[in-house]
Design an enzyme around this catalytic site. Structure first.
Site, PDB file in Angstrom:
ATOM      1  N   GLU A  20       4.256 -12.390  -3.122  1.00  0.00           N
ATOM      2  CA  GLU A  20       2.935 -13.018  -3.295  1.00  0.00           C
ATOM      3  C   GLU A  20       2.568 -12.930  -4.763  1.00  0.00           C
ATOM      4  O   GLU A  20       2.787 -11.891  -5.393  1.00  0.00           O
ATOM      5  CB  GLU A  20       1.883 -12.261  -2.497  1.00  0.00           C
TER       6      GLU A  20
ATOM      7  N   ARG B 270      -1.210   8.800  -7.893  1.00  0.00           N
ATOM      8  CA  ARG B 270      -0.831   9.953  -8.723  1.00  0.00           C
ATOM      9  C   ARG B 270       0.046   9.547  -9.912  1.00  0.00           C
ATOM     10  O   ARG B 270       0.477  10.408 -10.671  1.00  0.00           O
ATOM     11  CB  ARG B 270      -0.067  10.972  -7.869  1.00  0.00           C
TER      12      ARG B 270
ATOM     13  N   GLY C 223      -5.855  -9.183   7.360  1.00  0.00           N
ATOM     14  CA  GLY C 223      -6.781  -8.481   8.250  1.00  0.00           C
ATOM     15  C   GLY C 223      -6.278  -8.329   9.677  1.00  0.00           C
ATOM     16  O   GLY C 223      -7.017  -7.860  10.554  1.00  0.00           O
TER      17      GLY C 223
ATOM     18  N   GLY D 287       0.018  -6.201   6.524  1.00  0.00           N
ATOM     19  CA  GLY D 287       0.226  -5.085   5.611  1.00  0.00           C
ATOM     20  C   GLY D 287      -0.577  -3.857   5.958  1.00  0.00           C
ATOM     21  O   GLY D 287      -0.074  -2.898   6.554  1.00  0.00           O
TER      22      GLY D 287
ATOM     23  N   HIS E 289       0.802  -1.231   0.000  1.00  0.00           N
ATOM     24  CA  HIS E 289       0.000   0.000   0.000  1.00  0.00           C
ATOM     25  C   HIS E 289       0.830   1.273   0.000  1.00  0.00           C
ATOM     26  O   HIS E 289       0.293   2.360  -0.219  1.00  0.00           O
ATOM     27  CB  HIS E 289      -1.032  -0.049   1.121  1.00  0.00           C
TER      28      HIS E 289
HETATM   29  N1  PXP Z   1      -1.108 -12.480   3.360  1.00  0.00           N
HETATM   30  C1  PXP Z   1      -1.566 -12.531   2.088  1.00  0.00           C
HETATM   31  C2  PXP Z   1      -1.406 -13.818   1.341  1.00  0.00           C
HETATM   32  C3  PXP Z   1      -2.169 -11.417   1.476  1.00  0.00           C
HETATM   33  O1  PXP Z   1      -2.629 -11.496   0.224  1.00  0.00           O
HETATM   34  C4  PXP Z   1      -2.262 -10.223   2.224  1.00  0.00           C
HETATM   35  C5  PXP Z   1      -2.859  -9.002   1.580  1.00  0.00           C
HETATM   36  O2  PXP Z   1      -2.033  -8.531   0.584  1.00  0.00           O
HETATM   37  C6  PXP Z   1      -1.749 -10.201   3.538  1.00  0.00           C
HETATM   38  C7  PXP Z   1      -1.213 -11.354   4.086  1.00  0.00           C
HETATM   39  C8  PXP Z   1      -1.783  -8.979   4.379  1.00  0.00           C
HETATM   40  O3  PXP Z   1      -3.103  -8.619   4.660  1.00  0.00           O
HETATM   41  P1  PXP Z   1      -3.405  -7.227   5.332  1.00  0.00           P
HETATM   42  O4  PXP Z   1      -3.002  -6.171   4.346  1.00  0.00           O
HETATM   43  O5  PXP Z   1      -4.870  -7.264   5.577  1.00  0.00           O
HETATM   44  O6  PXP Z   1      -2.583  -7.151   6.582  1.00  0.00           O
END
Ligand code: PXP
Length: 393
Positions: free
Chosen positions: A221, A169, A343, A364, A161
């Site tokens: 990922e 932008r 989450g 994240g 993020h």
């Molecule tokens: N693990 C995986 C496999 C994910 O796809 C994500 C989201 O990108 C996360 C962990 C982290 O999730 P969050 O951003 O909700 O902490």
């Protein structure tokens, strides 16, 4: 089942998460996870009162074990799963830790091991030979702790993020490469990025530069597509986490159904592993998904914690928590490393951090959201404190 009851007025002195993990590792190493042991952490007066009441010794001590096996009239016995209660004086632990030049949590762990050895029937007070036997048992338990990887869970931070803000932008800032350095300097154990098919946040350039500068561990990922597998084999992150991907979703919505996609996922795993990359699969907390993941040769599974995080009542959260704990236990039985994520935030992670079978958290959104307000270093350090100590900084 290892339960800790705190009756000590000063918090933050010892690391409760580490003690819970230690108790769980010991019971699991002894193959006694179904047995119950309660640990009461009290002060000098508390232990003195118990010593006087039950053992007619009107003085304080450091540790006492109460085993139903000592008392033939006790209504409960080892057979129905209750191993006993251990009482530890934190005051004595503080003094002894100082004398030994160690930290309080380590001293409490040693006293816990002493207490468990008693519950297992050892009794050093019965003479020299018995003392030798108890010392041997304690050594064995200490080894179990070390062999069980008595380590705290690791924290890997997903920095997608940061790239989301940049893409808003279409410019160059903030740069996820800068963010990764700050995250590492704050003490995180790894960096995670998701290279999506639609490149909505992380770009190919980010991944390549991150590969150059990340000094901890880079976890990529990705969906198990041909394009992504080829990029991963080229860039060689330390680990790939295979996730399901839908264009319309805001974030990864569920675990990968390994059972349904066994052949394609198995091919992706084999190609990545042949390139020397470790592979993890993001799965829902479900035994069958663990078994299928194991069958195609992964190194890790990442348990989806989204339903736990989103639960809107205690009963639902309890149910999801148990599901995660059980899935982590099964994955460990298969010899897999266990990650957990999705989450998780500053409120809900502390319940999961003592779960000894979880090796790593991948977090994240909540860290990046906090970083936007308080700075990256503080956001990461606060999350590290919750993961490693179960309490805020
Ligand atoms: N693990 C995986 C496999 C994910 O796809 C994500 C989201 O990108 C996360 C962990 C982290 O999730 P969050 O951003 O909700 O902490």
């Amino acid at each position: 089942m290892f339960n800790i009851i705190e009756q000590y007025p000063v918090k933050k002195l010892y690391n409760l998460v580490r003690l819970q993990r230690a108790g769980d590792i010991l019971l699991s190493g002894l193959k006694m996870t179904l047995s119950e042991v309660n640990l009461l952490l009290t002060d000098q007066n508390g232990i003195k009162a118990l010593n006087e009441k039950w053992l007619q010794r009107p003085w304080p001590t450091n540790v006492i074990s109460f085993s139903p096996a000592y008392d033939e009239h006790a209504p409960i016995s080892h057979q129905n799963g209750f191993l006993g209660d251990i009482v530890i004086s934190v005051d004595a632990g503080c003094r002894e830790a100082e004398a030994q030049g160690t930290d309080l949590t380590t001293r409490i762990e040693q006293l816990l091991i002493h207490g468990i050895a008693h519950l297992l029937g050892e009794d050093h007070e019965q003479g020299k030979q018995a003392a030798g036997k108890q010392a041997e048992k304690e050594f064995e338990l200490q080894k179990l702790l070390m062999k069980g990887g008595m380590q705290m869970a690791e924290l890997c931070v997903n920095i997608d993020h940061i790239a989301t803000i940049r893409q808003a932008r279409g410019g160059v800032e903030p740069d996820p490469v800068h963010a990764a350095t700050l995250v590492e300097l704050a003490g995180a154990d790894g960096i995670v990025v998701h290279l999506r098919e639609d490149r909505r946040h992380i770009q190919d350039r980010d991944l390549k530069l991150l590969r150059e500068i990340v000094q901890t561990r880079l976890n990529m990922e990705m969906a198990g597509t041909k394009e992504m597998v080829s990029i991963a084999c080229d860039v060689k992150p330390d680990i790939v986490t295979l996730v399901p991907e839908k264009r319309q979703e805001l974030t990864t919505e569920g675990g990968l159904d390994v059972i349904k996609n066994l052949v394609a996922t198995g091919d992706a795993v084999a190609t990545l592993k042949a390139a020397g990359i470790q592979v993890s699969i993001f799965i829902n907390p479900d035994k069958k998904q663990v078994e299928s993941s194991f069958s195609i040769g992964v190194d890790c599974v990442e348990i989806h914690t989204g339903r736990y995080a989103d639960a809107d009542n205690v009963a639902a959260q309890d149910e999801e928590f148990e599901r995660i704990v059980e899935t982590a236990r099964i994955a460990k039985e298969y010899g897999l490393r266990v990650h957990a994520g999705h989450g998780l935030n500053y409120r809900n992670v502390a319940r999961l951090s003592p779960v000894a079978d979880i090796d790593e958290f991948s977090i994240g959104h909540s860290v990046i959201a906090r970083a936007a307000l308080v700075g990256m270093e503080r956001a990461v350090r606060e999350m590290l404190s919750l993961v490693k100590r179960g309490m805020p900084l």
